[in-house]
Design a protein around this motif. Structure first.
Motif, short mmCIF file in Angstrom:
data_model
loop_
_atom_site.label_atom_id
_atom_site.label_comp_id
_atom_site.label_asym_id
_atom_site.label_seq_id
_atom_site.Cartn_x
_atom_site.Cartn_y
_atom_site.Cartn_z
N ALA A 1 9.06 -6.02 -6.24
CA ALA A 1 9.79 -6.39 -5.03
C ALA A 1 8.78 -6.60 -3.90
CB ALA A 1 10.78 -5.30 -4.65
N TYR A 2 8.72 -7.81 -3.40
CA TYR A 2 7.74 -8.17 -2.37
C TYR A 2 8.29 -7.86 -0.98
CZ TYR A 2 3.80 -10.84 -0.45
OH TYR A 2 2.65 -11.22 0.19
N THR A 3 7.47 -7.20 -0.18
CA THR A 3 7.88 -6.82 1.18
C THR A 3 7.50 -7.91 2.18
OG1 THR A 3 7.42 -4.52 0.59
CG2 THR A 3 7.71 -5.02 2.92
N GLY B 1 4.15 -3.54 -0.92
CA GLY B 1 4.46 -3.21 0.47
C GLY B 1 3.47 -3.75 1.48
N PHE B 2 3.84 -3.61 2.76
CA PHE B 2 2.88 -3.84 3.83
C PHE B 2 1.72 -2.86 3.63
CE2 PHE B 2 7.07 -4.56 6.06
CZ PHE B 2 6.93 -5.93 6.25
N ALA B 3 0.50 -3.27 3.95
CA ALA B 3 -0.60 -2.31 3.89
C ALA B 3 -0.37 -1.21 4.92
CB ALA B 3 -1.92 -3.04 4.17
N PRO B 4 -0.57 0.05 4.57
CA PRO B 4 -1.13 0.56 3.32
C PRO B 4 -0.10 1.00 2.29
CG PRO B 4 -1.13 2.32 4.93
CD PRO B 4 -0.51 1.12 5.60
N SER C 1 2.88 -0.14 -4.12
CA SER C 1 1.61 -0.84 -4.10
C SER C 1 1.51 -1.54 -2.74
CB SER C 1 1.55 -1.84 -5.26
OG SER C 1 0.33 -2.53 -5.28
N THR C 2 0.58 -2.46 -2.61
CA THR C 2 0.43 -3.17 -1.34
C THR C 2 0.17 -4.64 -1.59
OG1 THR C 2 -1.01 -3.44 0.59
CG2 THR C 2 -1.97 -2.39 -1.33
N ARG C 3 0.64 -5.45 -0.68
CA ARG C 3 0.42 -6.89 -0.80
C ARG C 3 -0.94 -7.30 -0.22
NH1 ARG C 3 4.39 -9.40 3.96
NH2 ARG C 3 2.92 -9.08 5.67
N ALA C 4 -1.73 -6.35 0.28
CA ALA C 4 -2.98 -6.66 0.97
C ALA C 4 -4.06 -7.19 0.04
CB ALA C 4 -3.49 -5.43 1.71
N GLY C 5 -4.04 -6.80 -1.22
CA GLY C 5 -5.06 -7.25 -2.15
C GLY C 5 -6.31 -6.41 -2.20
N THR D 1 -3.31 -3.95 -7.84
CA THR D 1 -2.45 -4.99 -7.30
C THR D 1 -1.05 -4.81 -7.87
OG1 THR D 1 -3.03 -6.50 -9.10
CG2 THR D 1 -4.34 -6.65 -7.05
N PRO D 2 -0.02 -5.36 -7.22
CA PRO D 2 1.34 -5.19 -7.75
C PRO D 2 1.49 -5.65 -9.19
CG PRO D 2 1.41 -6.00 -5.50
CD PRO D 2 -0.02 -6.04 -5.90
#
Length: 331
Positions: free
Chosen positions: A226-228, A252-255, A279-283, A305-306
């Motif tokens: 699920a992408y935030t 999620g949003f970082a962090p 997890s985080t979408r930040a990479g 990563t997700p």
């Protein structure tokens, strides 16, 4: 003169195997529908014979967008068979499209049961391209697979002369040749013209010494991502639960934060028995362990990563693990 090392090349398709309409067709080459099998790829790179004795292994000439559980399990079984049939085999190379290459590599890095090096290789330009990167990538992948120092490092990824760990590498650019990067830690080594140079080793637990054995499984438990994003609600999460998800990874949003509405939906998912990993979408960087997350029953996906957290959680569920935090801390 000593005999050359024996290396198997398993061909799965992807850009490295694709033939476009001409040497300048670098983007829309898939429109031709022409994909070489492994023998066709090898025939275009006669220099392979200079570095190894090649054992071609046909697989499926498909785009990596079509790679999933069935193909992953079959690759594990193929690697088992190759190790049994060729006791003198030095290593295995898997040609693969770059779209999902990192996911296949991580799956293999968690599930292979052979001690041989397995190196995944792809290309950003098709086999028909002017200045295509595939041939040199393939030669270097074979050189790395034949190197005894590649043993014990899990599945590896080789493109652009760089050797990357499967757990950590990700595709970062749509078209550039230096697309595969390990943001936090950098390369394991480099395939230079004069020698293979190594500089570090992964510390997390790797195949073949893992608790995951997929050879007797018919399927993996469903795990969705699920992408935030700003304003996201819980509709996707509710749909995943309704579809039978056993686990959900929140990008999620970082962090690792999600919107209030997503948090409510994820908490409801946990209450219904679904395992939720943040997890985080930040990479880059670790997912934070927060008080609210712990209280809600969420687990942290560390720095995966997700898409890789999804693979690890699915394998953990398949293995009947109850302490998923331990899994993410171990692998």
């Amino acid at each position: 003169m000593s005999a050359k090392p024996k290396v198997a090349i398993v061909g799965t398709g992807g850009t490295i195997s694709s033939v476009g309409r001409g040497p300048l067709d670098l983007i829309d080459y898939s429109a031709t529908g022409q994909v070489l099998d492994v023998n066709g790829v090898i025939a275009r790179v006669p220099e392979l014979a200079l570095v190894a004795e090649i054992v071609p292994v046909p697989f499926k000439a498909i785009a990596s967008t079509a790679m999933a559980w069935a193909e992953w399990k079959e690759l594990v079984l193929i690697c088992d068979r190759l190790a049994a049939e060729h006791p003198d085999l030095a290593g295995i190379v898997v040609t693969h499209g770059t779209a999902s290459l990192e996911e296949t590599a991580y799956f293999l890095s968690l599930t292979l049961k052979i001690p041989l090096p397995v190196v995944l290789v792809g290309a950003q330009r098709p086999a028909s391209a002017l200045s295509g990167d595939g041939p040199m990538n393939l030669v270097n992948a074979v050189r790395v697979a034949a190197d005894p120092r590649a043993r014990g490092l899990g599945a590896l990824v080789l493109l652009n002369d760089e050797i990357q760990a499967a757990r950590e590498v990700t595709k970062t650019s749509t078209l550039r040749l230096q697309t595969f990067r390990t943001a936090d830690f950098g390369v394991l080594g480099q395939a230079d013209a004069d020698e293979i140079c190594w500089y570090r080793k992964p510390l997390r637990r790797l195949a073949p010494d893992t608790e995951f054995d997929v050879r007797g499984l018919d399927a993996l438990p469903r795990v969705d991502i699920a992408y935030t994003y700003a304003g996201a609600d819980g509709a996707a999460i509710d749909a995943f639960v309704a579809a039978g998800a056993k686990g959900i990874v929140a990008a999620g949003f970082a962090p690792s934060f999600v919107t209030p509405a997503m948090a409510v939906a994820l908490e409801a998912a946990v209450a219904s028995g679904v395992v939720v990993a943040l997890s985080t979408r930040a990479g880059s960087g670790r997912a934070a362990r927060t008080t609210r997350g712990r209280n809600a029953g969420f687990i942290a996906a560390d720095n995966l990563t997700p898409q890789k957290a999804r693979i690890l959680l699915s394998l953990s569920l398949a293995a009947g693990v109850t302490d998923h935090e331990r899994i993410f801390a171990t692998y």
